[in-house]
Design a protein around this motif. Structure first.
Motif, PDB file in Angstrom:
ATOM      1  N   GLN A 165     -16.344  27.777   7.747  1.00  0.00           N
ATOM      2  CA  GLN A 165     -15.294  27.191   8.672  1.00  0.00           C
ATOM      3  C   GLN A 165     -14.044  28.690   9.383  1.00  0.00           C
ATOM      4  OE1 GLN A 165     -11.806  24.726   7.150  1.00  0.00           O
ATOM      5  NE2 GLN A 165     -10.638  24.689   9.420  1.00  0.00           N
ATOM      6  N   GLN A 168     -16.716  29.422  11.669  1.00  0.00           N
ATOM      7  CA  GLN A 168     -17.465  28.572  13.197  1.00  0.00           C
ATOM      8  C   GLN A 168     -15.825  29.021  14.456  1.00  0.00           C
ATOM      9  OE1 GLN A 168     -17.187  25.132  11.396  1.00  0.00           O
ATOM     10  NE2 GLN A 168     -19.725  24.955  10.949  1.00  0.00           N
ATOM     11  N   GLU A 169     -14.697  28.737  13.431  1.00  0.00           N
ATOM     12  CA  GLU A 169     -13.688  29.234  14.229  1.00  0.00           C
ATOM     13  C   GLU A 169     -13.758  30.611  15.157  1.00  0.00           C
ATOM     14  OE1 GLU A 169     -10.691  28.650  11.578  1.00  0.00           O
ATOM     15  OE2 GLU A 169     -10.085  26.943  11.477  1.00  0.00           O
ATOM     16  N   THR A 170     -14.503  31.667  14.687  1.00  0.00           N
ATOM     17  CA  THR A 170     -14.874  32.683  15.187  1.00  0.00           C
ATOM     18  C   THR A 170     -15.386  32.974  16.062  1.00  0.00           C
ATOM     19  OG1 THR A 170     -13.737  34.010  12.799  1.00  0.00           O
ATOM     20  CG2 THR A 170     -15.038  35.224  14.148  1.00  0.00           C
ATOM     21  N   HIS A 171     -16.366  32.076  15.884  1.00  0.00           N
ATOM     22  CA  HIS A 171     -17.683  32.076  16.678  1.00  0.00           C
ATOM     23  C   HIS A 171     -16.721  30.660  18.240  1.00  0.00           C
ATOM     24  CE1 HIS A 171     -21.634  32.094  18.584  1.00  0.00           C
ATOM     25  NE2 HIS A 171     -21.087  30.171  18.641  1.00  0.00           N
ATOM     26  N   THR A 172     -16.067  30.642  17.884  1.00  0.00           N
ATOM     27  CA  THR A 172     -15.588  29.100  18.965  1.00  0.00           C
ATOM     28  C   THR A 172     -15.115  30.149  19.675  1.00  0.00           C
ATOM     29  OG1 THR A 172     -15.512  27.647  17.438  1.00  0.00           O
ATOM     30  CG2 THR A 172     -14.936  27.571  19.500  1.00  0.00           C
ATOM     31  N   SER A 173     -14.191  31.073  18.723  1.00  0.00           N
ATOM     32  CA  SER A 173     -12.649  31.995  19.378  1.00  0.00           C
ATOM     33  C   SER A 173     -13.748  32.434  20.483  1.00  0.00           C
ATOM     34  CB  SER A 173     -11.949  32.165  18.626  1.00  0.00           C
ATOM     35  OG  SER A 173     -11.360  33.006  20.100  1.00  0.00           O
ATOM     36  N   SER A 175     -16.608  32.284  21.684  1.00  0.00           N
ATOM     37  CA  SER A 175     -17.380  31.913  23.092  1.00  0.00           C
ATOM     38  C   SER A 175     -16.569  31.283  24.157  1.00  0.00           C
ATOM     39  CB  SER A 175     -18.188  30.888  22.108  1.00  0.00           C
ATOM     40  OG  SER A 175     -19.127  30.846  23.328  1.00  0.00           O
ATOM     41  N   THR A 176     -14.744  31.221  23.690  1.00  0.00           N
ATOM     42  CA  THR A 176     -14.605  30.961  24.360  1.00  0.00           C
ATOM     43  C   THR A 176     -13.381  31.748  25.468  1.00  0.00           C
ATOM     44  OG1 THR A 176     -13.507  28.412  22.905  1.00  0.00           O
ATOM     45  CG2 THR A 176     -12.243  30.032  24.666  1.00  0.00           C
ATOM     46  N   LYS A 179     -16.895  32.619  27.306  1.00  0.00           N
ATOM     47  CA  LYS A 179     -16.747  32.487  29.274  1.00  0.00           C
ATOM     48  C   LYS A 179     -15.622  32.371  29.907  1.00  0.00           C
ATOM     49  CE  LYS A 179     -19.680  28.252  26.472  1.00  0.00           C
ATOM     50  NZ  LYS A 179     -18.911  26.960  26.185  1.00  0.00           N
TER      51      LYS A 179
END
Length: 257
Positions: A165, A168-173, A175-176, A179
């Motif tokens: 988890q 995934q949070e690190t990857h999402t952060s 990626s955001t 962008k």
């Protein structure tokens, strides 16, 4: 498990209603019969090492007989390993022996998926991990407590889920943020940072060919400008030295050898 037995046409293995499937006052102390062994396997899968509950499921054996039967069965599972060529697809349902092998392997190897894969023999690591997730999540949904023999495996599984988890949070952060940066830069993708100006802006050619913004030592080292007809290998190196000197108006970057 009982609903699954009914779907498989094995309803006769389910303890009868009424007195909670309690065994008779005088259990059978002789040889295990096929129906007794079948009920034993169902009870073992449902209750694992809770021998009192397994005994109630078998109905005709004592707690000591059930525990001894389990030890014999566990030794057989550890001695007999399925062939690696018998790997099954994820779409194929798990058999009762596979599920019992999984529980015994989980108790021995905990959440070491590669070792569990070798122990079960017929499933790959991804299927093993998915089955472990379903098993532990079902225990949580039912509000049951994980048995003592599986507590370490359960703790490892929780730790792995938390690590996954966090990744995934690190990857999402990340990626955001990426962008947002691209959005701020615009379509040209230059990063919103001015490109470094060419070196010629910081270099003033004078009659002697020296570099105007360099310090005295650097100016003394700078060779005079030469035409193409005068260039040789040493001259090319010296000329490249001049071209690679890059001095910012606010900070000195220094020479590049």
């Amino acid at each position: 498990y009982f609903k699954q037995l009914q779907r498989e046409g094995k309803g006769h293995l389910i303890p009868p209603p009424g007195k909670g499937g309690r065994p008779p006052k005088k259990p059978n102390t002789g040889t295990w019969q096929p129906d007794e062994h079948a009920r034993f396997l169902v009870g073992l899968e449902a209750h694992w090492r809770e021998w009192s509950l397994v005994k109630e499921h078998v109905r005709t054996k004592t707690k000591t007989q059930v525990r001894n039967r389990a030890n014999i069965y566990f030794r057989r599972l550890m001695q007999e390993r399925p062939l690696a060529a018998q790997k099954k697809k994820a779409s194929e349902p798990w058999t009762q022996e596979e599920r019992l092998r999984f529980l015994l392997g989980l108790e021995i190897h905990e959440c070491q998926w590669d070792q569990l894969t070798q122990f079960v023999g017929t499933r790959d690591a991804d299927q093993i991990a998915e089955h472990a997730r379903d098993y532990f999540q079902k225990i949580e949904r039912d509000g049951r407590e994980v048995q003592f023999y599986l507590k370490r495996a359960h703790a490892q599984w929780i730790q792995q889920q938390e690590q996954q988890q966090r990744r995934q949070e690190t990857h999402t952060s990340a990626s955001t943020s990426s962008k947002a940066i691209r959005s701020a830069e615009g379509d040209d993708g230059d990063g919103g940072i001015e490109s470094a100006p060419p070196a010629s802006i910081f270099m003033e050619e004078n009659s002697g060919g020296s570099v105007g913004t360099l310090c005295d030592d650097d100016a003394a080292l700078a060779p005079p400008a030469m035409g193409m007809e005068d260039l040789d290998s040493d001259a090319i190196k010296k000329q490249l030295y001049v071209d690679l000197v890059y001095i910012d108006s606010n900070r000195e970057w220094g020479r590049y050898d």
